[in-house]
Design a protein around this motif. Structure first.
Motif, short mmCIF file in Angstrom:
data_model
loop_
_atom_site.label_atom_id
_atom_site.label_comp_id
_atom_site.label_asym_id
_atom_site.label_seq_id
_atom_site.Cartn_x
_atom_site.Cartn_y
_atom_site.Cartn_z
N PRO A 140 -2.61 0.33 -3.35
CA PRO A 140 -3.46 0.39 -2.16
C PRO A 140 -4.76 -0.41 -2.28
CG PRO A 140 -3.72 2.39 -3.43
CD PRO A 140 -2.73 1.53 -4.18
N GLY A 141 -4.89 -1.20 -3.35
CA GLY A 141 -6.13 -1.97 -3.54
C GLY A 141 -6.40 -2.93 -2.39
N TRP A 187 -3.14 9.78 -8.05
CA TRP A 187 -4.55 9.88 -7.71
C TRP A 187 -4.93 11.33 -7.51
CZ3 TRP A 187 -7.45 12.01 -3.82
CH2 TRP A 187 -8.82 11.72 -3.87
N ALA A 219 -8.85 13.61 -6.97
CA ALA A 219 -10.29 13.46 -6.95
C ALA A 219 -10.83 13.76 -8.33
CB ALA A 219 -10.90 14.41 -5.93
N LYS A 220 -11.28 12.73 -9.00
CA LYS A 220 -11.82 12.88 -10.36
C LYS A 220 -13.29 12.52 -10.34
CE LYS A 220 -8.51 10.14 -12.10
NZ LYS A 220 -7.10 10.07 -11.82
N GLY A 221 -14.00 13.07 -11.25
CA GLY A 221 -15.41 12.71 -11.33
C GLY A 221 -15.60 11.29 -11.80
N THR A 222 -16.77 10.76 -11.49
CA THR A 222 -17.10 9.46 -12.05
C THR A 222 -18.30 9.64 -12.97
OG1 THR A 222 -18.46 9.04 -10.11
CG2 THR A 222 -16.27 8.08 -10.12
N ARG A 234 0.81 -1.22 0.00
CA ARG A 234 0.00 0.00 0.00
C ARG A 234 0.84 1.27 0.00
NH1 ARG A 234 -5.01 0.33 1.39
NH2 ARG A 234 -4.64 2.15 2.70
N ARG A 236 0.15 6.56 -7.94
CA ARG A 236 0.34 7.72 -7.08
C ARG A 236 -0.26 8.99 -7.66
NH1 ARG A 236 6.35 6.51 -4.64
NH2 ARG A 236 5.61 5.00 -3.11
#
Lengths: 297, 192, 794
Positions: free
Chosen positions: B34-35, B104, B106-109, B28, B102
Motif C-alpha cells: 500500500p506504499g 499491520w 497499530a504499533k508505537g513509534t 495496494r 498484511r
C-alpha cells in the motif's frame, strides 16, 4: 468487462473488427480516469501496449510518421527539430508522469477540444493514419478529423496507427493558458507555424470551440499581408496593425463557452494575445535565421 | 483475469482481477503493497507514482492488465532499487512480502522505529530535511525525485520544480521538499 | 506541582539530547518514506467487505421513495441500508448541533448528501449495486444566498429548530449571529478625515488533504466494533458515533490510523458511522475509501463569505472606527458554523487598535455544500477584507501601507473589540518591520544567458510569455488568529506517561489520543518527555480511545494543550520518580532531601549539577505511570448582544510580503516570493515550525489565485469536484518562502509557546492580492482572483 490483449497490430485490428465497441487503451490517461470515477464501463478494453509499432517513429523527407503511442516525453526529447510545435505542446501536457504514458493517438481518439496536441497538428499540417481489418489503411487530413465535441472521423472498426506530421520548414510556436503554472488542462491554446516554403502561415486553436479549429480567415489575411508587404523576402518586422488584425481574426475564429475553467469572453481575448505573441516569436525567429543565412552567404 | 508481473524484483501473481482495476489497486489491495498512494485516481497528484519498466508513471492510470509481464518498482522497493543502481546485481533483493505487509497493527513509534532499515539517499534526505509531514504525497515524490537524480545528478531549482510538478503536496509548501532533493543531490555528488 | 496554565519556566532537562528547542526528526519518518506507515486507506483485513455510499444527485428535494431491492439481490452484496435501517432513535450527528442525518430522511438538503449505503465483496460490486438503488426525488427550490435564505417566504432548510442558537437568530435560516459593539462607531466616524468602504467576496476553499476519507470497521465478539480511522479528534467522533450505533462508548474502540492531512476537513464525521453500521449489520470488517470525487462531497469546506467593511482614519493615519458585516454561507448543516461566526466577528478588526466598532457576523443555512472548519477558521475571510481596506486607506492618505499598519498596530495591553485585554506579546509592528526589511528577490529572475526560462514566468510550462506584459507587484498583509477553543469551551487534553527501565535503560512512554495529522505532534511529545524526564528513549503510543480525550488537532492548539498535558503528566511522573529515589537512596546523600532535583541525561542531579544516581537504579523493579488531564486558562462566551467577553485563550500573529509577476495581458500570475515573519512564542521544534509556516502560507496562496469550489447558483450543485478542476498549487506555482521566526514567550503558555499552525494561512492570501493590485492597479475585491478578473473578461 473483458480485457483484450493483442500482441500485434493485426491482432488489434481483428479484435476491433470483432468488437467494435471495444475501447482502445494505450497510455490510459483518459480511459482510466473514466473507469476510476465510474463514468464509463466499456464492454471491452483493448490494450495497445503490446503493439510495439505504435511506439516508433520515422523521420522521412517531408513528414514524420509518428506512432500513435509514442509518449509525449519522447516527442519532446527527440523531435524538437522536426516537430517544434508539437514538441512544445507535448511539454505542456499534464505532468511528467502523464507525458511518459500518453501519446498523440490518445488525444486524437478522445478528440476533446482541450487536447494539447491538436493546435500543433493543425498548425503544422498532418494526416491521421487509421486502419481497419476490412478496409485497410486510409489517411484522414487533420482538417477533416475533428467532427464534433469529442467526436472524430474514425469508424467503429478503425484504430489510429500513426499521424503523419509535416516536418517544420520554418519556426513554430505553441502557447496554452491554464490557471496553474503546471499540470493543468487548457483554458485555451494556440499553435502557429510559419511555412516559408509555401509562404503560408497555419494556426490551430484549442479549447475555444466545440472542436479544435484553424483560424482560416486570420491565416488568409496574414498570408496576403505578408505577401503584399514582401515580408517573406525583406524580413521586416511585422507591423503592429497587421499583428493586431491577425490577433483579432484569431479571436473571431473562436466559438467558446463559459465553463468552470474560464469564460467565453476570456478565451476569445486570450487566443488573440497568444496569436499575437506566437506570431511575434516565430517571425523574430524567422528573421533571425534569414539574417544568419544571409550572413553566412 | 490473472495478471503476472514483477514488483521490486519479485515475481507476483494476482488472481480474479477485475478488468477495470488499476495497477495501483492491485498493488495496494491484492499484493499488500500500500506504499503507493490513492489520493486522486485521476493522474492529477502523483501520489501513486511507480516505475514501470523504469519509467515513472501514475499507477492509477495503468490498467492492471497492461502491467502483464512488466517490471514495477514501488516506494517499498526504492531502497533496494537505489542500491542495485549503485552496486550492480550483487546486492540481492528484498522488498516486503505479502504476509509482512498484511500484519499491520497499530504499533508505537519511538526513536528506534525503523532503525536498521536501509534507506536510499533520497529517502534519508526527505527525513533529514523535514520534507515529510502527513507523508501521503511522500512515496510518489520519492519515486519521482529518485528518477530525477538518476538522470540529472545536479539539477537546478527550476529542473527540480519541473520534474516534481506532477506531484502535489498539501502540507509542506514544497520548500522542504526542494531542500531534500538538493540535499540528496549534494550528498550524491560528495559520494556520501 | 504546577497548577494548570500557571506561568512556567524551563527548569528541566536542558542537558538531555533531543529535548525541546531542537529540530529532532519525526519518529514516524522512516515508516513514511518506506511506504510502511499505515494510513486509514491502507487498512486491510482478511475477508473484509467494501462499503459504498449512494449520494443525492440533487441539492434540495423530498425523497418520494427508495427502492433497494435490485441492489440487495446483486451477487456479492451483503447489506444495503437506508434511514429505515438505522438501529436506534439517534439518527443525526453533528459537532455542536446534531442536525446532520446519518442517512437522508425524507429530504435531501445538499448535492451529494448520503442516502443509502452498500457493503459488497469488491468495490466494483458495491458501486454497481449502489447504482441500482432507485431514489425518486421531488425537487424543491434551492436556497443559495442571504436573499433567498431570509426571504419572507423562504423554505426553512431545517424545520422546527430547537438548538441553543435558535432563540437568538433573526431568521431560522441563520445558524448563529454574533454582533460586537464597542464604543460608538457612528460618533467616531465624524472624526474621520477619510472613510473607505468595500464589499468583498471570499470563495469556497477545500482542505484538499491528499489522503481520502477512509477507514476500516471491524466487528468485535462482544457486539462492539473497532474503528481504524483518520480523524482530527477521536473522542469527538466517538461521542457522535456510539449513540447512533446504540452502543456504549466503551464498545466502540477507536484507533487512529495514519492521517493523510486534515486542515479542518476531518473535524466532522464522514464515513465513520457508515462503516460501523455496515460492519455490525454484516458481521464482517468493512472498509470504505472515498475517491477524490466523493471526497469533495464527503467533508465540509471553508465558508465562502460576503463581507462589507467601512473604516475611517484621520489625516495623520490613525484609524477612527470600523463597521463590518460578515455573511458566511454555512450550507445545509451547521457543522462548526457557530464557532466560525464567533471567530469571524471577534477577529474582524484584525491586529489593529480601533476603539469604536460595530460588527455583525452571521452564518446561513442554505442548500449549498456544508461548510465548517478549515485552517484559519473564520479569521481568514475577515483578514482578506480588512487588509484590502488597510491598503485602500493608506493609498487614500498617501501613506506607505506598511507604515500605516504599524501606526495602528495592536500590542500587548491592547483591548480587543470584545473587551478582552491582550496579555501576552503582540509584536505586530515588529513583524511588519521585519517583513519589510527582508531583501527583495532579484528582478527579471527568469532571464539567463540562454534566454527566458518559462518555468519562472507567469504561465510556467505553458509557454504563454517570454516576458511580454509582465509587471511586478509587491504587497503586504498581517493577521491575527486565536489559539485553542474559545467562548467558554472546556478545552482540555489528557496525557498518560509511563516511566520504567527496559533493557537497563530508562524509557518513557507517552500515550495520548492526539491525532497526528502530519503537524509533528508526535515529534514534540517525545521532545517534551526528554526535556522533563531526562531520558533519551521515548516511545509514542498509538493514539486511541483507551486514554482520555486530547481534544481536536485544530485551532493551532495541540502543541499548547496536549503538549501542555504531556508536560504536566511528565512533571507528575518526575515527582513520583524522585519520591522513589528518596525512599530508596535518600539516606545515602542529604541532597535528596534538601536540593531541587532534576532529571537529566538519565540521571538524578541537583540544581547544582551534582549527580545523585542513575534513573535506571531508581526505577529498577518499579514503573511509574500517571494519566492526567490538563486545561488552559478558562474562557468566557461572548455576550449575544454586545459581543463582550474574554473569549480567547491566546492570539497568534503572522505577516507576509508577496512579490508577484503578473502577465497583465493574459491575467496569469507567478508568485515569485512569499516571505513570512511570525511570532511563535517558543519554537519547540524549529524545523517543524518553519514547515508549518510554509505549508500554511501555500494554502493561502492557493485561495488567492486558483482554489475555489464552484457551486451553480441555479441548482446548488458542485461543478468541479475533482483535482482536474479544483486546482491546488504545484511546486511550480509555489515560490521560495523565507521565514523569519520571532520567539517572544507567552508567560501563560507551556514553555512560552504560541500556537502557530493557522496564522500563516491568514495573511498570505491578502498579501498576494495586494501584490496583484500593485502590479495591475485593479481593485480586486474577490478571491480567488482568476485570469478573467485581471483582463476585464469576467
Amino acid at each position: 468487462m473483458d480485457f483484450l490483449r493483442p500482441a500485434s497490430w493485426e491482432e488489434a485490428l481483428a479484435a476491433k473488427a470483432e468488437h467494435p465497441t471495444a475501447v482502445p487503451i494505450a497510455g490510459g490517461t483518459d480511459v482510466m480516469v473514466e473507469i476510476n470515477f465510474d463514468h464509463r464501463r466499456p464492454e471491452y478494453l483493448l490494450d495497445l501496449n503490446r503493439v510495439g509499432d505504435l511506439y516508433e517513429w520515422e523521420v522521412g523527407e517531408e513528414t514524420v510518421r509518428l506512432g500513435a503511442s509514442v509518449p509525449y516525453t519522447r516527442i519532446m526529447e527527440n523531435l524538437r527539430a522536426e516537430l517544434p510545435g508539437l514538441a512544445l505542446a507535448s511539454h505542456t501536457v499534464a505532468s511528467p508522469q502523464i507525458r511518459n504514458r500518453g501519446g498523440v493517438g490518445g488525444n486524437l481518439g478522445t478528440a476533446s477540444p482541450a487536447g494539447d496536441a491538436h493546435p500543433a497538428l493543425l498548425a503544422a499540417g498532418a494526416e491521421v493514419e487509421v486502419e481497419s481489418a476490412a478496409r485497410g489503411t486510409r489517411l484522414i487530413p487533420i482538417d477533416d478529423f475533428y467532427t464534433g465535441v469529442k467526436r472524430n472521423a474514425l469508424q467503429p472498426d478503425e484504430l489510429i496507427r500513426a499521424v503523419h506530421v509535416a516536418k517544420a520548414d520554418g519556426p513554430q510556436q505553441y502557447s496554452k493558458v491554464g490557471t496553474r503554472n503546471a499540470m493543468v488542462i487548457a483554458v485555451c491554446a494556440f499553435g502557429l507555424a510559419l511555412h516559408p516554403g509555401t509562404r503560408t502561415v497555419r494556426t490551430g486553436i484549442g479549447s475555444a470551440a466545440p472542436t479544435p479549429v484553424r483560424a482560416r480567415a486570420a491565416e488568409e489575411f496574414l498570408n496576403a499581408a505578408l505577401e503584399e508587404g514582401g515580408f517573406w523576402d525583406n524580413g521586416k518586422i511585422i507591423t503592429p496593425s497587421v499583428a493586431k488584425q491577425f490577433a483579432d481574426l484569431c479571436s473571431a475564429a473562436c466559438n467558446p463557452i463559459d465553463d468552470v475553467r474560464g469564460t467565453a469572453s476570456y478565451r476569445r481575448h486570450a487566443v488573440g494575445v497568444m496569436a499575437r505573441r506566437t506570431l511575434t516569436w516565430t517571425w523574430e525567429s524567422y528573421r533571425g535565421t534569414r539574417r544568419a543565412s544571409e550572413g553566412a552567404a | 483475469m490473472r495478471v503476472n508481473f514483477t514488483v521490486n524484483g519479485r515475481p507476483q501473481e494476482a488472481d480474479d482481477v477485475w478488468e477495470g482495476e488499476s495497477l495501483l489497486y492491485v498493488l495496494r489491495e491484492r499484493l499488500g503493497l500500500p506504499g503507493s498512494k490513492n489520493a486522486c485516481e485521476q493522474g492529477e497528484c502523483g501520489s501513486c507514482t511507480v516505475r514501470l519498466d523504469g519509467v515513472p508513471v501514475c499507477s492509477c492510470l495503468v490498467a492492471a492488465g497492461q502491467a502483464e509481464g512488466r517490471e514495477v518498482v514501488t516506494v517499498e522497493g526504492l531502497a533496494d532499487f537505489a542500491k542495485q543502481r549503485t552496486c550492480g546485481d550483487s546486492c540481492g533483493t528484498a522488498g516486503t512480502s505479502l504476509d509482512e505487509a498484511r500484519q499491520w497493527a497499530a504499533k508505537g513509534t519511538d526513536s528506534q522505529t525503523g532503525e536498521g532499515t536501509e534507506l536510499s539517499p533520497i529517502q534519508q534526505a526527505f527525513i533529514d530535511a523535514g520534507a515529510v509531514q502527513c507523508g501521503f504525497c511522500t512515496p510518489g515524490l520519492l519515486v519521482a525525485s529518485d528518477e530525477l537524480l538518476e538522470r540529472n545528478s545536479n539539477p537546478s531549482d527550476a529542473d527540480i520544480r519541473e520534474a516534481l510538478s506532477g506531484n502535489l503536496c498539501r502540507c509542506t509548501g514544497y520548500e522542504k521538499i526542494m531542500d531534500a532533493v538538493r540535499l540528496a543531490a549534494a550528498r550524491q555528488s560528495e559520494g556520501v | 506541582m504546577p497548577t494548570n496554565g500557571a506561568p512556567t519556566k524551563i527548569t528541566q532537562g536542558s542537558q538531555t539530547k533531543g529535548g525541546i528547542g531542537e529540530s529532532t526528526l519525526r519518529p514516524d519518518g522512516t515508516l513514511k518514506v518506506t511506504g510502511e506507515f499505515a494510513y486509514s486507506s491502507d487498512m486491510w483485513h482478511e475477508d473484509m467487505l467494501w462499503g459504498q455510499i449512494l449520494r443525492s444527485t440533487v441539492a434540495h428535494a423530498e425523497i418520494v421513495s427508495i427502492d433497494t431491492s435490485e441492489a440487495l439481490a446483486t451477487a456479492g452484496v451483503y447489506a444495503v441500508m437506508t434511514y429505515d435501517d438505522l438501529p436506534t432513535e439517534v439518527k443525526n450527528y453533528g459537532l455542536e448541533i446534531q442536525d446532520t442525518p446519518v442517512l437522508a430522511h425524507g429530504k435531501v438538503r445538499h448535492h451529494g448528501e448520503p442516502v443509502a449505503i452498500v457493503a459488497a465483496d469488491h468495490p466494483e460490486t458495491a458501486r454497481r449495486a449502489a447504482a441500482k438503488i432507485k431514489v425518486e426525488y421531488k425537487e424543491l427550490p434551492v436556497i443559495t444566498d442571504e436573499a433567498s435564505a431570509t426571504a419572507p417566504d423562504a423554505i426553512l432548510v431545517h424545520e422546527g429548530r430547537d438548538d441553543h442558537h435558535a432563540g437568538h437568530v433573526p431568521h431560522p435560516n441563520i445558524v448563529h449571529r454574533q454582533p460586537i459593539v464597542r464604543g460608538d462607531a457612528d460618533e467616531a466616524a465624524r472624526r474621520a478625515d477619510v472613510i473607505v468602504k468595500g464589499d468583498y467576496t471570499f470563495g469556497m476553499q477545500d482542505q484538499a488533504f491528499l489522503g481520502p476519507e477512509s477507514g476500516l470497521a471491524v466487528p468485535e465478539e462482544d457486539g462492539g466494533v473497532h474503528l481504524y480511522i483518520a480523524t482530527q479528534w477521536l473522542h469527538s467522533d466517538l461521542r457522535q458515533i456510539a449513540p447512533v450505533l446504540g452502543l456504549p462508548e466503551e464498545k466502540v474502540r477507536m484507533t487512529l490510523a495514519g492521517v493523510g492531512g486534515a486542515f479542518g476537513g476531518r473535524e466532522d464525521l464522514s464515513m465513520q458511522i457508515h462503516a460501523c453500521l455496515l460492519a455490525l449489520r454484516t458481521g464482517k470488517p468493512v472498509k470504505i475509501v472515498y475517491n477524490r470525487f466523493e471526497s469533495f462531497f464527503g467533508h465540509v469546506h471553508r465558508h465562502p463569505a460576503k463581507l462589507h467593511y467601512e473604516h475611517g482614519a484621520t489625516k495623520d493615519g490613525k484609524l477612527t472606527h470600523m463597521k463590518c458585516r460578515i455573511v458566511l454561507d454555512g450550507g445545509a448543516y451547521a457543522s462548526a458554523s457557530p464557532a466560525v461566526v464567533g471567530n469571524a466577528s471577534s477577529l474582524s478588526v484584525g491586529p489593529y487598535v480601533i476603539d469604536d466598532v460595530d460588527i455583525e457576523a452571521i452564518a446561513l443555512y442554505t442548500n449549498n455544500p456544508p461548510c465548517g472548519a478549515m485552517r484559519g477558521f473564520g479569521a481568514v475571510q475577515a483578514c482578506f477584507a480588512y487588509e484590502a481596506q488597510m491598503d485602500k486607506l493608506a493609498e487614500k492618505l498617501g501613506m506607505d501601507p506598511v507604515e500605516f499598519r504599524r501606526l495602528n498596530a495592536m500590542e500587548q495591553g491592547t483591548i480587543m473589540p470584545t473587551g478582552q485585554p491582550v496579555d501576552s506579546p503582540a509584536p505586530v509592528a515588529e513583524l511588519l518591520r521585519r517583513i519589510k526589511a527582508m531583501p527583495m528577490p532579484p528582478e527579471r529572475q527568469w532571464e539567463s544567458s540562454e534566454g527566458s526560462d518559462v518555468r519562472q514566468l507567469p504561465g510556467g510550462l505553458s509557454n504563454t510569455t517570454h516576458g511580454e506584459g509582465v509587471v511586478r507587484g509587491v504587497g503586504y498583509a498581517v493577521g491575527i488568529k486565536n489559539v485553542g477553543f474559545s467562548e467558554g469551551f472546556d478545552d482540555y487534553s489528557t496525557a498518560r506517561v509511563r516511566m520504567e527501565v527496559v533493557g537497563g535503560e530508562p524509557v518513557a512512554t507517552v500515550h495520548t489520543a492526539m491525532a497526528e495529522v502530519g503537524q509533528g505532534g508526535v515529534t514534540v511529545h517525545a521532545q517534551i518527555a526528554r526535556t522533563e524526564l531526562g531520558v533519551t528513549q521515548v516511545t509514542i503510543h498509538p493514539a486511541d480511545t483507551q486514554v482520555g480525550s486530547a481534544g481536536s488537532t485544530s485551532a493551532s492548539r495541540q502543541t499548547y494543550v496536549t503538549g501542555g498535558a504531556v508536560k504536566n503528566a511528565c512533571e507528575v511522573v518526575r515527582e513520583k520518580v524522585l519520591e522513589i529515589g528518596r525512599r530508596k537512596f535518600g539516606s545515602y546523600h542529604p541532597a535528596w532531601a534538601t536540593a531541587e532535583l532534576l532529571l537529566e541525561g538519565g540521571k538524578v542531579v541537583t540544581d547544582g549539577g551534582e549527580v545523585l544516581g542513575d534513573l535506571a537504579d531508581v526505577l529498577e523493579g518499579e514503573a511509574v505511570e500517571v494519566e492526567e488531564e490538563w486545561r488552559h486558562r478558562p474562557t468566557e462566551p461572548f455576550d449575544l448582544r454586545t459581543g463582550q467577553g474574554n473569549g480567547h485563550v491566546q492570539y497568534s500573529f503572522a505577516a507576509h510580503r508577496a512579490v508577484v509577476e503578473v502577465d497583465t495581458e493574459l491575467g496569469l500570475v507567478k508568485v515569485v516570493e512569499l516571505a513570512c515573519a511570525q511570532d511563535v512564542g517558543k519554537a519547540l521544534n524549529p524545523l517543524s515550525v518553519v514547515g508549518q509556516i510554509q505549508g500554511g502560507t501555500t494554502q493561502g496562496l492557493g485561495v488567492a489565485v486558483m482554489e475555489e469550489i464552484i457551486v451553480d447558483p441555479k441548482t446548488a450543485k458542485v461543478r468541479n469536484p475533482s483535482f482536474t478542476d479544483y486546482l491546488i498549487p504545484t511546486i511550480l506555482d509555489t515560490p521560495t518562502i523565507p521565514v523569519d521566526v520571532l520567539e517572544l514567550a507567552d508567560e501563560h503558555a507551556p514553555y512560552g509557546l504560541r500556537g502557530i499552525g493557522e496564522a500563516p494561512t491568514l495573511s498570505s492570501t491578502p498579501a498576494v492580492l495586494a501584490a496583484i493590485r500593485n502590479a495591475t492597479g485593479l481593485e480586486l475585491n474577490r478571491t480567488p482572483v482568476r485570469p478573467e478578473h485581471l483582463t476585464g473578461t469576467a
